[in-house]
Design a protein around this motif. Structure first.
Motif, short mmCIF file in Angstrom:
data_model
loop_
_atom_site.label_atom_id
_atom_site.label_comp_id
_atom_site.label_asym_id
_atom_site.label_seq_id
_atom_site.Cartn_x
_atom_site.Cartn_y
_atom_site.Cartn_z
N VAL A 143 14.06 9.85 15.17
CA VAL A 143 12.98 10.12 14.21
C VAL A 143 13.31 9.41 12.92
O VAL A 143 14.37 9.63 12.34
N LYS A 144 12.43 8.54 12.49
CA LYS A 144 12.59 7.80 11.23
C LYS A 144 11.39 8.14 10.36
O LYS A 144 10.24 8.02 10.78
N THR A 145 11.67 8.56 9.13
CA THR A 145 10.60 8.89 8.19
C THR A 145 10.81 8.09 6.92
O THR A 145 11.92 7.98 6.42
N MET A 146 9.73 7.49 6.44
CA MET A 146 9.80 6.74 5.19
C MET A 146 8.49 6.92 4.45
O MET A 146 7.52 7.43 5.01
N SER A 147 8.48 6.52 3.20
CA SER A 147 7.25 6.57 2.42
C SER A 147 7.12 5.29 1.61
O SER A 147 8.09 4.57 1.39
N PHE A 148 5.90 5.01 1.22
CA PHE A 148 5.66 3.89 0.31
C PHE A 148 4.52 4.26 -0.62
O PHE A 148 3.77 5.20 -0.37
N GLN A 149 4.45 3.53 -1.72
CA GLN A 149 3.46 3.81 -2.77
C GLN A 149 2.33 2.78 -2.70
O GLN A 149 2.55 1.62 -2.36
N VAL A 150 1.15 3.25 -3.06
CA VAL A 150 -0.01 2.39 -3.24
C VAL A 150 -0.55 2.68 -4.63
O VAL A 150 -0.77 3.84 -4.99
N LEU A 151 -0.74 1.65 -5.42
CA LEU A 151 -1.33 1.78 -6.74
C LEU A 151 -2.78 1.32 -6.64
O LEU A 151 -3.05 0.13 -6.46
N THR A 152 -3.70 2.26 -6.73
CA THR A 152 -5.11 1.90 -6.59
C THR A 152 -5.67 1.50 -7.95
O THR A 152 -5.13 1.86 -9.00
N GLU A 153 -6.78 0.77 -7.91
CA GLU A 153 -7.36 0.21 -9.12
C GLU A 153 -8.74 0.77 -9.45
O GLU A 153 -9.22 0.57 -10.55
N ARG A 154 -9.37 1.45 -8.47
CA ARG A 154 -10.74 1.93 -8.68
C ARG A 154 -10.87 3.39 -8.25
O ARG A 154 -10.05 3.91 -7.50
N TYR A 155 -11.95 4.01 -8.66
CA TYR A 155 -12.24 5.41 -8.32
C TYR A 155 -12.38 5.57 -6.81
O TYR A 155 -11.83 6.51 -6.22
#
Length: 142
Positions: free
Chosen positions: A3-15
């Motif tokens: 089991v491998k768990t990771m996360s990543f970020q997304v920076l959104t620009e609009r509503y």
């Protein structure tokens, strides 16, 4: 079992915004070393979604317009009120409702170390209350 768990970020620009994340999920699968199993992609937020569809600008536009017709901004939503717990007015009822429609996760099989998906299937992170920095969790089981 692995089991491998990771996360990543997304920076959104609009509503409201659809962000392709297929490449990032495929990279996570490749780096996991899992040859056969499943991958789950989950948004950690209640005003966002995870959706699988064909990545075409015209389809993204159609989806955005479809959701806007289903969940118009100018309705008298019960959630658009003062929330004592937050100390502010909730201004994101449409984000919660759109998230409920799209769902917050998807699953794909992994075979021979690669994610199995249809030729036109891509993974979208759906922002319905942006712009904001968002977290996506990916869990790979094999």
């Amino acid at each position: 079992m692995t089991v491998k768990t990771m996360s990543f970020q997304v920076l959104t620009e609009r509503y409201n915004q659809f962000v392709l994340i297929t490449d990032r999920v495929e990279r996570a699968v490749a780096e996991s070393g899992v040859k056969d199993g499943m991958v789950t992609v989950l948004s950690m937020h209640t005003t966002t979604g995870i959706a699988v569809n064909e990545s075409l600008e015209c389809l993204e536009s159609d989806l955005e317009q479809f959701l806007a017709r289903l969940v118009p901004e100018d309705r008298p939503y019960a959630h658009a009120r003062m929330l004592k717990d937050y100390g502010s007015t909730a201004g994101n009822p449409t984000g919660h409702l759109k998230s409920h429609i799209t769902g917050n996760h998807c699953h794909f099989f992994i075979e021979n170390g690669k994610m199995v998906r249809g030729g036109a299937q891509d993974i979208y992170f759906c922002e319905f209350d942006g712009p904001s920095q968002r977290t996506i969790r990916v869990q790979i089981v094999g």
